[in-house]
Design a protein around this motif. Sequence first.
Motif, PDB file in Angstrom:
ATOM      1  N   MET A   1       0.843  -1.164   0.000  1.00  0.00           N
ATOM      2  CA  MET A   1       0.000   0.000   0.000  1.00  0.00           C
ATOM      3  C   MET A   1       0.895   1.235   0.000  1.00  0.00           C
ATOM      4  O   MET A   1       1.732   1.400   0.863  1.00  0.00           O
ATOM      5  N   GLN A   2       0.753   2.086  -0.976  1.00  0.00           N
ATOM      6  CA  GLN A   2       1.544   3.302  -1.069  1.00  0.00           C
ATOM      7  C   GLN A   2       0.852   4.443  -0.348  1.00  0.00           C
ATOM      8  O   GLN A   2      -0.331   4.675  -0.523  1.00  0.00           O
ATOM      9  N   HIS A   3       1.576   5.148   0.485  1.00  0.00           N
ATOM     10  CA  HIS A   3       1.095   6.361   1.125  1.00  0.00           C
ATOM     11  C   HIS A   3       1.772   7.523   0.424  1.00  0.00           C
ATOM     12  O   HIS A   3       2.981   7.512   0.228  1.00  0.00           O
ATOM     13  N   GLU A   4       1.003   8.497   0.031  1.00  0.00           N
ATOM     14  CA  GLU A   4       1.591   9.661  -0.610  1.00  0.00           C
ATOM     15  C   GLU A   4       2.115  10.608   0.459  1.00  0.00           C
ATOM     16  O   GLU A   4       1.405  10.958   1.391  1.00  0.00           O
ATOM     17  N   CYS A  29      10.557  -3.649   5.899  1.00  0.00           N
ATOM     18  CA  CYS A  29      11.327  -2.458   5.519  1.00  0.00           C
ATOM     19  C   CYS A  29      12.278  -2.769   4.368  1.00  0.00           C
ATOM     20  O   CYS A  29      12.387  -1.988   3.418  1.00  0.00           O
ATOM     21  N   ALA A  30      12.939  -3.913   4.437  1.00  0.00           N
ATOM     22  CA  ALA A  30      13.882  -4.291   3.384  1.00  0.00           C
ATOM     23  C   ALA A  30      13.162  -4.594   2.076  1.00  0.00           C
ATOM     24  O   ALA A  30      13.738  -4.435   0.998  1.00  0.00           O
ATOM     25  N   GLN A  31      11.900  -5.019   2.161  1.00  0.00           N
ATOM     26  CA  GLN A  31      11.121  -5.235   0.942  1.00  0.00           C
ATOM     27  C   GLN A  31      10.726  -3.907   0.311  1.00  0.00           C
ATOM     28  O   GLN A  31      10.788  -3.755  -0.906  1.00  0.00           O
ATOM     29  N   TYR A  32      10.305  -2.950   1.129  1.00  0.00           N
ATOM     30  CA  TYR A  32       9.904  -1.639   0.618  1.00  0.00           C
ATOM     31  C   TYR A  32      11.090  -0.826   0.104  1.00  0.00           C
ATOM     32  O   TYR A  32      11.003  -0.182  -0.932  1.00  0.00           O
ATOM     33  N   ALA A  33      12.184  -0.808   0.859  1.00  0.00           N
ATOM     34  CA  ALA A  33      13.319   0.060   0.524  1.00  0.00           C
ATOM     35  C   ALA A  33      14.645  -0.664   0.773  1.00  0.00           C
ATOM     36  O   ALA A  33      15.366  -0.364   1.721  1.00  0.00           O
ATOM     37  N   PRO A  34      14.988  -1.626  -0.098  1.00  0.00           N
ATOM     38  CA  PRO A  34      16.222  -2.389   0.103  1.00  0.00           C
ATOM     39  C   PRO A  34      17.480  -1.530  -0.006  1.00  0.00           C
ATOM     40  O   PRO A  34      18.544  -1.940   0.449  1.00  0.00           O
ATOM     41  N   GLU A  35      17.358  -0.340  -0.590  1.00  0.00           N
ATOM     42  CA  GLU A  35      18.510   0.558  -0.690  1.00  0.00           C
ATOM     43  C   GLU A  35      18.829   1.204   0.664  1.00  0.00           C
ATOM     44  O   GLU A  35      19.930   1.699   0.872  1.00  0.00           O
ATOM     45  N   VAL A  36      17.841   1.185   1.575  1.00  0.00           N
ATOM     46  CA  VAL A  36      17.991   1.867   2.862  1.00  0.00           C
ATOM     47  C   VAL A  36      18.068   0.882   4.028  1.00  0.00           C
ATOM     48  O   VAL A  36      18.780   1.124   4.991  1.00  0.00           O
ATOM     49  N   LEU A  69      11.618   8.350  -0.455  1.00  0.00           N
ATOM     50  CA  LEU A  69      10.888   8.828   0.713  1.00  0.00           C
ATOM     51  C   LEU A  69       9.584   8.069   0.926  1.00  0.00           C
ATOM     52  O   LEU A  69       9.295   7.621   2.032  1.00  0.00           O
ATOM     53  N   ASN A  70       8.780   7.892  -0.118  1.00  0.00           N
ATOM     54  CA  ASN A  70       7.518   7.166   0.042  1.00  0.00           C
ATOM     55  C   ASN A  70       7.748   5.736   0.525  1.00  0.00           C
ATOM     56  O   ASN A  70       7.007   5.236   1.371  1.00  0.00           O
ATOM     57  N   ASP A  71       8.787   5.078   0.002  1.00  0.00           N
ATOM     58  CA  ASP A  71       9.077   3.698   0.410  1.00  0.00           C
ATOM     59  C   ASP A  71       9.511   3.633   1.876  1.00  0.00           C
ATOM     60  O   ASP A  71       9.114   2.731   2.609  1.00  0.00           O
ATOM     61  N   VAL A  72      10.313   4.603   2.311  1.00  0.00           N
ATOM     62  CA  VAL A  72      10.766   4.635   3.699  1.00  0.00           C
ATOM     63  C   VAL A  72       9.591   4.924   4.632  1.00  0.00           C
ATOM     64  O   VAL A  72       9.439   4.300   5.682  1.00  0.00           O
ATOM     65  N   VAL A  73       8.723   5.863   4.239  1.00  0.00           N
ATOM     66  CA  VAL A  73       7.546   6.185   5.051  1.00  0.00           C
ATOM     67  C   VAL A  73       6.608   4.978   5.128  1.00  0.00           C
ATOM     68  O   VAL A  73       6.082   4.656   6.197  1.00  0.00           O
ATOM     69  N   ASP A  74       6.403   4.287   4.012  1.00  0.00           N
ATOM     70  CA  ASP A  74       5.576   3.077   4.030  1.00  0.00           C
ATOM     71  C   ASP A  74       6.176   2.031   4.959  1.00  0.00           C
ATOM     72  O   ASP A  74       5.462   1.349   5.685  1.00  0.00           O
ATOM     73  N   VAL A  93      13.119  16.289  14.950  1.00  0.00           N
ATOM     74  CA  VAL A  93      11.730  15.995  15.283  1.00  0.00           C
ATOM     75  C   VAL A  93      11.256  14.850  14.388  1.00  0.00           C
ATOM     76  O   VAL A  93      11.425  14.889  13.165  1.00  0.00           O
ATOM     77  N   GLU A  94      10.674  13.828  15.023  1.00  0.00           N
ATOM     78  CA  GLU A  94      10.177  12.673  14.281  1.00  0.00           C
ATOM     79  C   GLU A  94       8.926  13.052  13.500  1.00  0.00           C
ATOM     80  O   GLU A  94       7.985  13.604  14.059  1.00  0.00           O
ATOM     81  N   VAL A  95       8.940  12.763  12.195  1.00  0.00           N
ATOM     82  CA  VAL A  95       7.796  13.103  11.346  1.00  0.00           C
ATOM     83  C   VAL A  95       7.015  11.865  10.898  1.00  0.00           C
ATOM     84  O   VAL A  95       5.846  11.972  10.544  1.00  0.00           O
ATOM     85  N   TYR A  96       7.653  10.707  10.921  1.00  0.00           N
ATOM     86  CA  TYR A  96       6.978   9.431  10.635  1.00  0.00           C
ATOM     87  C   TYR A  96       7.542   8.391  11.587  1.00  0.00           C
ATOM     88  O   TYR A  96       8.726   8.383  11.862  1.00  0.00           O
ATOM     89  N   GLY A  97       6.672   7.528  12.085  1.00  0.00           N
ATOM     90  CA  GLY A  97       7.111   6.502  13.017  1.00  0.00           C
ATOM     91  C   GLY A  97       6.308   6.602  14.304  1.00  0.00           C
ATOM     92  O   GLY A  97       5.404   7.433  14.437  1.00  0.00           O
TER      93      GLY A  97
END
Length: 101
Positions: A1-4, A29-36, A69-74, A93-97
């Motif tokens: 599910m993608q969050h904009e 997390c590794a599935q969404y953003a394996p680069e991160v 960014l979208n992948d990390v936020v997801d 300041v934490e913005v996602y999590g």
Amino acid sequence: MQHEVPTDGAAEALEVWIDQDLCTGDGICAQYAPEVFELDIDGLAYVKSGDDELLQDPGATTPVPLPLLNDVVDSAKECPGDCIHVRRVSDRVEVYGPDAE
């Protein structure tokens, strides 16, 4: 599910870190953003540096590349352990999590 992720044109620098004490090792997390993110041999997720090196120090952060960014936020939103923290570099300041306001 993608969050904009809303952007206001002036993208603010963000960084991400993982609380390994809460990591469940699901690997979402590794599935969404394996680069991160990457799962290590211990079964826990860690962030990676820009040159693909695993950062295993507690609280280690890595910059969030804007194209990912979208992948990390997801990843943060879907993480069953609520252990992924995305925060602004400027004021930490934490913005996602789990601790986002």
